[in-house]
Design a protein around this motif. Structure first.
Motif, short mmCIF file in Angstrom:
data_model
loop_
_atom_site.label_atom_id
_atom_site.label_comp_id
_atom_site.label_asym_id
_atom_site.label_seq_id
_atom_site.Cartn_x
_atom_site.Cartn_y
_atom_site.Cartn_z
N GLU A 388 0.83 -1.23 0.03
CA GLU A 388 0.05 0.12 0.06
C GLU A 388 0.77 1.20 -0.05
OE1 GLU A 388 -3.72 1.98 2.38
OE2 GLU A 388 -2.91 0.39 3.21
N ALA A 391 1.97 2.89 -3.28
CA ALA A 391 0.84 3.63 -4.44
C ALA A 391 0.78 5.10 -4.35
CB ALA A 391 -0.55 3.31 -3.75
N LEU A 458 -7.55 8.05 -4.95
CA LEU A 458 -6.91 7.12 -4.28
C LEU A 458 -7.81 6.70 -2.87
CD1 LEU A 458 -4.20 5.32 -3.51
CD2 LEU A 458 -3.28 7.24 -2.55
N ILE A 484 -8.09 4.26 -7.90
CA ILE A 484 -7.29 3.46 -7.28
C ILE A 484 -7.48 2.87 -6.01
CG2 ILE A 484 -4.61 3.29 -6.86
CD1 ILE A 484 -5.19 4.25 -9.79
N ILE A 486 -6.96 0.31 -3.05
CA ILE A 486 -6.09 -0.23 -2.40
C ILE A 486 -6.97 -1.51 -1.53
CG2 ILE A 486 -4.22 -0.59 -0.82
CD1 ILE A 486 -3.71 1.12 -3.20
N TRP A 535 3.69 -2.87 -10.55
CA TRP A 535 3.47 -1.35 -10.66
C TRP A 535 3.60 -1.20 -12.01
CZ3 TRP A 535 1.75 0.46 -6.38
CH2 TRP A 535 1.91 -0.01 -5.07
N LEU A 555 -5.54 -2.94 -6.49
CA LEU A 555 -4.27 -3.36 -5.99
C LEU A 555 -4.64 -4.24 -4.61
CD1 LEU A 555 -3.49 -0.47 -7.13
CD2 LEU A 555 -1.51 -1.18 -6.36
#
Length: 583
Positions: A388, A391, A458, A484, A486, A535, A555
């Protein structure tokens, strides 16, 4: 322009036209019966974008996001009853983060209250003290004196949403039947005599704000050679470059370092400021450095950064502090030796700053920043597995110039503060750091991205799940948002707290894993989903960004591995051993 079909349509269309002439361009409408006249008036106005949104909480945060992006008030409308209660979290966030928001709640007239008439609650002062202003309008009436009263009340509502400090304004609007635009003959007389141009001639859409240039020498009783720092806290300025230039001028004139949060544009206009410090949280984890760098004086721009290390350090060192912010809010949670200067940093008289003699104190900050930043960059460049903290670092390196990015609360805002690399990307950070909650995360991000440059969010999995109704905006959303995600199946921030050592009940009651298949969830809403396996894969999908639609780039990380990594490396980056901080 004015709908003369019945009393309610006249009232509602005058309200909407007044807002338009003041500068309103966006209205978010949740469905319901009692707000029908207002909804129809906004839907029929040719120059206001009216967007229907099913969920009132999502609607209010979508409006909040647009207001953040435009730095102008946005209207959000709902019907009577508990519908308006769903606006409450956004009202709180608007107050605490100083965002202009206009809440219009339909209501029943006085004779239908307190008698179990259905879908009726007490909506007067529904949001307690959180709005800047709140008013209940009179029941619609065709008398010209009452129409003037309506016009002037709406002007006042607009002003109070912006000044002296932006925030929410609540307008409760009772209506009698008929709610739909059924013709009433009594409106024919006013339709003949109503002089539209004269009625609206007194409305001035110009800014009500008054600013005055401030000279540097008149502000601070400073002495040469003092150990001083400037703290650029969380900020979403309307003109980010002007904001950064003013801070850079202050820094260069005084010869003081700028400790800049990742939630401020200062890190993304890095060349403006040669004394920029981005790794202060990590530096202050080194007790020896923290002691050497203790300041005598601090200039704080806006709110303090998130960093607990910074706050503890300031509380221990107790420097003299000046806060620069035009609001009347108390921005000193540490209760130190603080003076609040009530003006915007952008109004500082900026001239060409002559570089002062660089002190040993300034040089120590700069040298330490260079050392720690190098350690961070080399460490992350070598990490190939998905974790994490990387990112936020990667996003600072690969996003297209000027990308708006909404950063969710909990761990994402902290990772941005820890690891976001300074550059000249002009990336624009947005966030809900007023009340720091996870309410409306997705809806706010969509509001920021709506009719804007392709944008990014994010977020962790729990913040996204808390607002999945935001995906219902997909068919009305214009623009692009890349999310994005996580996904570490739970609340990663709780792994960093002492409660994580108590199992049970930690996993079930704090981490709260939801075990959601996000690919299936996205499919349900018709949203694009991609599972990120490296990545490199993520970087390739972020530059360039698409121009339309919503997509989720997921991710999957291990929450406990993420926490152990932070616990090991956050302190190590600023230690004497950081040359060995490799992975």
């Amino acid at each position: 322009m004015i709908d003369f079909r019945n009393t309610n349509t006249v009232w509602a269309s005058i309200l909407v036209e007044t807002f338009y002439r003041l500068g309103l361009r966006s209205a978010i409408i949740s469905p319901g019966s009692r707000s029908t006249p207002i909804a129809i008036a906004f839907a029929n106005h040719p120059h206001i974008e009216a967007i229907p949104v099913l969920d009132e909480r999502s609607a209010s945060f979508f409006a909040l996001g647009i207001a953040k992006q435009k730095a102008k008030p946005v209207v959000v409308v709902c019907t009577s009853g508990t519908a308006g209660a769903n606006f409450y979290p956004a009202v709180i966030e608007a107050r605490e983060s100083r965002v202009p928001l206009l809440l219009l709640t339909g209501d029943r007239p006085p004779e239908l209250r307190d008698c179990h008439s259905g879908q009726t609650i007490d909506q007067v002062k529904l949001y307690s003290h959180y709005p800047n202003w709140q008013v209940e309008l009179a029941v619609p009436c065709l008398e010209i004196s009452m129409l003037r009263y309506l016009r002037q009340t709406i002007i006042q509502a607009w002003k109070r949403s912006l000044f002296p400090v932006p925030g929410a304004v609540h307008i409760n609007i009772p209506f009698r039947d008929p709610l739909p635009p059924l013709p009433q003959p009594e409106t024919s007389t006013i339709a003949v005599n109503f002089q539209i141009d004269d009625f609206f001639s007194g409305i001035d859409s110009a800014s009500f704000e008054i600013t005055a240039n401030q000279g540097l020498n008149s502000l601070f009783p400073l002495k040469p050679g003092q150990k001083g720092i400037i703290i650029a806290g969380v900020a979403q300025p309307k003109e980010p470059k002007k904001y950064c230039q003013a801070i850079a001028f202050l820094s260069k004139s005084l010869g003081w370092p700028v400790l800049a949060d990742g939630l401020t544009p200062v890190r993304n206009y890095a060349s403006l400021n040669p004394y920029l410090i981005s790794t202060y949280d990590l530096i202050l984890r080194n007790p020896q450095l923290a002691q050497k760098l203790a300041p005598e004086i601090v200039i704080q721009i806006g709110d303090l950064p998130t960093s607990k290390e910074l706050r503890n350090w300031l509380e221990i060192t107790q420097p003299r502090c000046w806060v620069i912010d035009k609001s009347y809010h108390n921005l000193d949670p540490l209760h130190g030796k603080t003076t609040h200067l009530h003006f915007a940093i952008e109004s500082l008289s900026v001239e060409e700053a002559s570089a002062p003699v660089q002190t040993e104190y300034l040089q120590l900050w700069i040298q330490t920043e260079t050392k720690v930043r190098k350690a961070i960059d080399q460490t992350f460049a070598a990490i190939e597995y998905l974790i994490e903290p990387k990112a936020a670092w990667l996003l600072s390196h690969v996003l297209p110039p000027e990308t708006p990015i909404f950063i969710a609360n909990s761990m994402p805002v902290r990772d941005v503060e820890f690891f976001w690399t300074p550059s000249d990307s002009r990336v624009r950070p947005f966030f809900n750091r007023g009340a720091n909650g996870i309410d409306g995360t997705l809806s706010t991000a969509l509001g920021i991205a709506h009719r804007n440059q392709s944008s990014v969010m994010l977020t962790g999995d729990l913040a996204l799940l808390h607002d999945t109704n935001g995906f219902l905006l997909r068919n009305k959303f214009v623009g692009h948002l890349t999310i994005i995600l996580i996904n570490n199946n739970g609340g990663g921030i709780f792994e960093m707290l002492p409660v994580s050592k108590f199992e049970p009940p930690f996993e079930e009651f704090f981490a709260t894993p939801q075990n959601i298949d996000f690919a299936q969830l996205c499919k349900t809403y018709g949203v694009e989903h991609k599972l990120i396996d490296s990545w490199k894969h993520l970087a390739e999908l972020l530059n360039p960004l698409p121009t339309t639609g919503i997509r989720v780039l997921e991710l999957q990380t291990n929450r406990k591995v993420d926490a152990r990594w932070r616990q090991e490396y956050l302190a190590k980056f600023a230690s004497e051993e950081n040359e060995n901080c490799r992975d």
